[in-house]
Design a protein around this motif. Structure first.
Motif, PDB file in Angstrom:
ATOM      1  N   GLN A  88      -9.649  26.308 -16.674  1.00  0.00           N
ATOM      2  CA  GLN A  88     -10.208  26.475 -17.846  1.00  0.00           C
ATOM      3  C   GLN A  88     -10.315  25.036 -18.387  1.00  0.00           C
ATOM      4  O   GLN A  88     -10.969  25.132 -19.527  1.00  0.00           O
TER       5      GLN A  88
ATOM      6  N   HIS B  33      -9.533  35.058 -21.076  1.00  0.00           N
ATOM      7  CA  HIS B  33      -8.923  34.612 -20.090  1.00  0.00           C
ATOM      8  C   HIS B  33      -7.034  34.457 -20.332  1.00  0.00           C
ATOM      9  O   HIS B  33      -6.305  34.909 -19.504  1.00  0.00           O
TER      10      HIS B  33
ATOM     11  N   LYS C 172      -4.297  36.782 -18.638  1.00  0.00           N
ATOM     12  CA  LYS C 172      -3.267  35.635 -18.009  1.00  0.00           C
ATOM     13  C   LYS C 172      -1.890  36.454 -18.452  1.00  0.00           C
ATOM     14  O   LYS C 172      -1.029  36.443 -17.908  1.00  0.00           O
TER      15      LYS C 172
ATOM     16  N   LYS D  81      -9.157  42.858 -17.131  1.00  0.00           N
ATOM     17  CA  LYS D  81     -10.426  41.829 -17.700  1.00  0.00           C
ATOM     18  C   LYS D  81     -11.261  42.614 -18.478  1.00  0.00           C
ATOM     19  O   LYS D  81     -11.619  42.268 -19.557  1.00  0.00           O
TER      20      LYS D  81
ATOM     21  N   ASP E   9     -11.793  31.703 -13.877  1.00  0.00           N
ATOM     22  CA  ASP E   9     -10.919  32.261 -12.473  1.00  0.00           C
ATOM     23  C   ASP E   9     -10.962  31.537 -11.268  1.00  0.00           C
ATOM     24  O   ASP E   9     -10.241  31.227 -10.695  1.00  0.00           O
TER      25      ASP E   9
ATOM     26  N   THR F  28     -15.867  33.474 -18.071  1.00  0.00           N
ATOM     27  CA  THR F  28     -14.323  33.821 -17.683  1.00  0.00           C
ATOM     28  C   THR F  28     -14.212  34.074 -16.162  1.00  0.00           C
ATOM     29  O   THR F  28     -13.014  33.451 -15.715  1.00  0.00           O
TER      30      THR F  28
END
Length: 85
Positions: free
Chosen positions: A18, A59, A63, A68, A14, A10
């Motif tokens: 992705q 993720h 978003k 997190k 960031d 993850t």
């Protein structure tokens, strides 16, 4: 699935994008078609793919505004809940 790996992946998403994980998943899925792979090798590839899909899901939750840590915990609860059923 391993939470530390999902957390690391993850963070990779960031820091980068992705798309790297999506393309890696596609490569690993293509490798599973190799007929000479042993079961243990397929298990390792499957575990990597599962962790990458998990990282993509976490993720996505972040978003959408989730913290997190909360996203990681929610994802793992969902995974564990599906195993128990």
């Amino acid at each position: 699935m391993k939470l530390p790996i999902i957390k690391q992946l993850t963070q990779f998403i960031d820091d980068n994008d992705q798309d790297y994980l999506i393309e890696t998943i596609e490569v690993l899925e293509a490798l599973t078609e190799v007929s000479s792979l042993k079961d243990e090798e397929l298990d390792v590839i499957g575990e990597l793919i599962s962790n990458m899909y998990g990282a993509l899901e976490v993720h996505k939750m972040t978003k959408e505004g989730m913290d997190k840590k909360d996203a990681l915990n929610a994802f793992m609860k969902r995974v564990l809940g599906s195993i128990d059923k």
